[in-house]
Design an enzyme around this catalytic site. Structure first.
Site, PDB file in Angstrom:
ATOM      1  N   CYS A 123       0.836  -1.198   0.000  1.00 58.41           N
ATOM      2  CA  CYS A 123       0.000   0.000   0.000  1.00 58.41           C
ATOM      3  C   CYS A 123       0.873   1.250   0.000  1.00 58.41           C
ATOM      4  O   CYS A 123       1.801   1.367   0.803  1.00 58.41           O
ATOM      5  CB  CYS A 123      -0.927   0.005   1.209  1.00 58.41           C
ATOM      6  SG  CYS A 123      -1.959   1.489   1.330  1.00 58.41           S
ATOM      7  N   GLN A 149     -19.740  -8.280  11.967  1.00 63.66           N
ATOM      8  CA  GLN A 149     -18.309  -8.560  11.951  1.00 63.66           C
ATOM      9  C   GLN A 149     -17.702  -8.073  10.641  1.00 63.66           C
ATOM     10  O   GLN A 149     -18.196  -8.388   9.562  1.00 63.66           O
ATOM     11  CB  GLN A 149     -18.056 -10.061  12.118  1.00 63.66           C
ATOM     12  CG  GLN A 149     -18.256 -10.574  13.521  1.00 63.66           C
ATOM     13  CD  GLN A 149     -17.098 -10.232  14.443  1.00 63.66           C
ATOM     14  OE1 GLN A 149     -16.073  -9.708  14.022  1.00 63.66           O
ATOM     15  NE2 GLN A 149     -17.266 -10.527  15.733  1.00 63.66           N
ATOM     16  N   GLU A 159     -28.459  -6.751  24.595  1.00 64.42           N
ATOM     17  CA  GLU A 159     -27.660  -5.737  23.903  1.00 64.42           C
ATOM     18  C   GLU A 159     -28.204  -4.361  24.259  1.00 64.42           C
ATOM     19  O   GLU A 159     -29.403  -4.172  24.415  1.00 64.42           O
ATOM     20  CB  GLU A 159     -27.730  -5.965  22.383  1.00 64.42           C
ATOM     21  CG  GLU A 159     -27.173  -4.851  21.525  1.00 64.42           C
ATOM     22  CD  GLU A 159     -25.678  -4.628  21.750  1.00 64.42           C
ATOM     23  OE1 GLU A 159     -25.280  -3.452  21.863  1.00 64.42           O
ATOM     24  OE2 GLU A 159     -24.937  -5.629  21.840  1.00 64.42           O
ATOM     25  N   CYS A 219     -12.183  -8.819  21.943  1.00 69.68           N
ATOM     26  CA  CYS A 219     -11.388  -8.093  20.950  1.00 69.68           C
ATOM     27  C   CYS A 219     -10.249  -7.339  21.611  1.00 69.68           C
ATOM     28  O   CYS A 219      -9.533  -6.588  20.941  1.00 69.68           O
ATOM     29  CB  CYS A 219     -12.273  -7.130  20.152  1.00 69.68           C
ATOM     30  SG  CYS A 219     -13.095  -5.880  21.167  1.00 69.68           S
TER      31      CYS A 219
END
Length: 555
Positions: free
Chosen positions: A144, A377, A429, A504
């Site tokens: 990149c 995701q 949630e 995460c």
């Protein structure tokens, strides 16, 4: 992976034995315990010390306490390891004083200038790399053109095998030092599993958000005050400066087609478009969000384009929409209107400018509808692998008798993939729109044994859990801060036979595993779980981020 045979053979212990290899990914975090029920880990990329086990060996405390670098000082350094968020960890020669450098990689010898000193009592500083003298180990050429400046892909010039080695070591070190698991126990050798690599290192993201900016950031000439409009990614460390980007190697080729069309046209003065200025709060265009899904009938990619603007003026966007609509993969063009002065991409109102209002994606054999602001995701193919590991760790018998509690369920993707083997799934949630999407996804897939409830898991009380049966399996997938102490208390109280923790952020994950497996003395909470497996999963190649799946069972 987490096969039944592997689960059966796991030792009754806490973590894998530390190998003789050197630390590859250090642990620059600071544990901070409050006097209230909130016990938190201060994850700070600027901090190079760890309190607790082996903290002195990890912090690199200065052998010469009088040594203290000054801002602007130039030094020759060697990067020894990678720290949290991918910063290189260096030590000043003959002193051990720790210096952290962005984009420095293990084995690299370079010239750096001290850019930030943390304070007279601290043992670290930050440096900016000026020149590489000797390249780092496992060097590859970054494909990149923006890799040296963009904050997204910090490890593109590190071979992929080296990337996953350091990520695996990071998880290992955090489990041992923050999770406080005994690495000297010989029975603990197999708990931390090898990292699951990602088969695709580029073009894996199904969502990218670009910003329009009134102040274009030009690397190396920023101090000269060069200005101009830009569409791209925020310059590292700046909320008001944008690096102009024509192509991103993380998103799909179809998304790059759209980005190119917008870049070619939006600055045309005839269109009357202006970027939003975060200082003056004037301007129209705020963000360009691109989402890639799949047509469930033929498997071909379909693309959603979402313009986030400061007001609703569809006539200004019409020329751009007409050009974008000629790209075959584009099936939806949305306009989120956000009139606030903040920089969020979520609008107060949403309008469909072209095509349909959502796209679809396939995951573990199920179809999911994705709206402009839905959580999904961002690496679909690797999410399929991740969810397969979660399903194996959940270990459902498949006789339809077990209750699954899906905490931080988002749009219901994990719970719905487990529903076919469960008696009933209950999902919680905090985001109302995500709950609506979860219910819609259940209906779309003809799943009738799933209930989704909107609620803040950081604010639960003693009544939480009374509206559903005692769960047999709990899935917890919190965001980066991890789980609140109130939720930890509930988990230790309800004592579900099996708990699958999806994280995460391995630092807060390790902290929470410590609470669940060793208790919390300050809260008078006794442990009740044994750590059976920790499985790192690389969801985001060329970045320092890592996902973990942890299996816990009642002691």
């Amino acid at each position: 992976m987490c096969t039944a045979a592997a689960m059966a053979s796991l030792p009754q212990c806490g973590a894998r034995r530390i190998s003789a290899r050197p630390l590859g990914w250090s642990i620059p975090i600071r544990c901070a315990f409050s006097s209230h029920s909130n016990l938190a880990v201060d994850i700070d990329a600027d901090c190079a010390t760890t309190t607790g086990t082996d903290s002195r060996s990890l912090s690199g405390q200065s052998k010469n306490p009088s040594f203290f670098p000054k801002k602007g000082q130039t030094m020759e350094l060697v990067c020894e390891s990678l720290g949290f968020k991918g910063k290189g960890i260096c030590k000043a020669a003959d002193t051990g004083f720790v210096l952290m450098c962005d984009r420095a990689l293990p084995g690299e010898r370079f010239l750096g200038r001290v850019s930030r000193v943390s304070g007279q009592k601290s043992s670290y500083a930050e440096v900016k790399k000026l020149k590489t003298i000797v390249p780092h180990h496992d060097m590859v050429e970054a494909p990149c053109q923006y890799a040296s400046y963009c904050g997204g892909c910090k490890t593109q010039n590190l071979s992929y095998q080296a990337q996953i080695k350091y990520k695996e070591q990071q998880v290992h070190d955090l489990i041992i030092h923050v999770g406080k698991f005994n690495h000297t126990d010989p029975d603990c050798a197999d708990v931390i599993k090898p990292i699951v690599p990602c088969q695709e290192q580029y073009h894996y993201r199904n969502k990218m958000e670009f910003s329009f900016g009134a102040d274009r950031w030009v690397p190396d000439v920023e101090e000269k005050g060069e200005r101009g409009f830009a569409l791209g990614l925020h310059a590292p460390g700046f909320f008001d400066k944008v690096l102009d980007v024509d192509k991103c190697l993380l998103q799909s080729e179809a998304a790059n087609k759209v980005l190119a069309v917008v870049q070619e046209n939006w600055k045309d003065s005839c269109l009357g478009l202006s970027p939003y200025n975060v200082h003056t709060h004037a301007g129209f265009l705020k963000h360009l969000m691109l989402r890639t899904g799949r047509d469930t009938s033929n498997g071909l990619p379909e693309l959603m384009v979402n313009f986030v603007t400061s007001s609703y003026k569809p006539e200004l966007l019409e020329p751009l929409v007409e050009k974008i609509a000629t790209i075959p993969e584009v099936v939806s063009v949305m306009n989120n209107v956000n009139t606030s002065v903040g920089n969020t991409s979520v609008g107060e109102q949403e309008y469909t400018l072209y095509g349909k209002s959502s796209i679809t994606e396939l995951l573990r054999g199920l179809s999911f509808q994705i709206s402009a602001n839905s959580f999904f995701q961002t690496n679909t193919k690797q999410a399929d692998v991740l969810y397969g590991i979660i399903e194996e760790c959940a270990g459902l018998r498949g006789d339809g008798s077990e209750i699954v509690l899906d905490l931080f369920c988002g749009t219901g993707t994990i719970g719905l993939t487990l529903a076919k083997r469960a008696g009933h799934v209950y999902g919680y949630e905090v985001v109302p729109q995500a709950i609506l999407d979860a219910r819609r996804n259940a209906e779309l897939n003809n799943i009738h044994n799933a209930t989704f409830i909107q609620g803040d898991l950081n604010k639960i009380n003693d009544n939480f859990g009374k509206e559903f049966p005692r769960p047999d399996v709990i899935i917890s997938d919190p965001n980066r801060p991890g789980m609140h102490m109130k939720l930890i208390k509930y988990l230790l109280k309800v004592r579900a036979p099996r708990l699958v923790y999806v994280s995460c952020n391995p630092a807060t994950c390790a902290r929470d595993l410590d609470y669940l497996c060793h208790g919390v003395n300050e809260q008078d909470l006794r442990e009740c779980y044994q750590l059976k497996a920790v499985i790192p999963v690389d969801m985001f190649p060329n970045t320092p981020h890592i996902e973990c799946v942890c299996l816990l069972e009642l002691a």
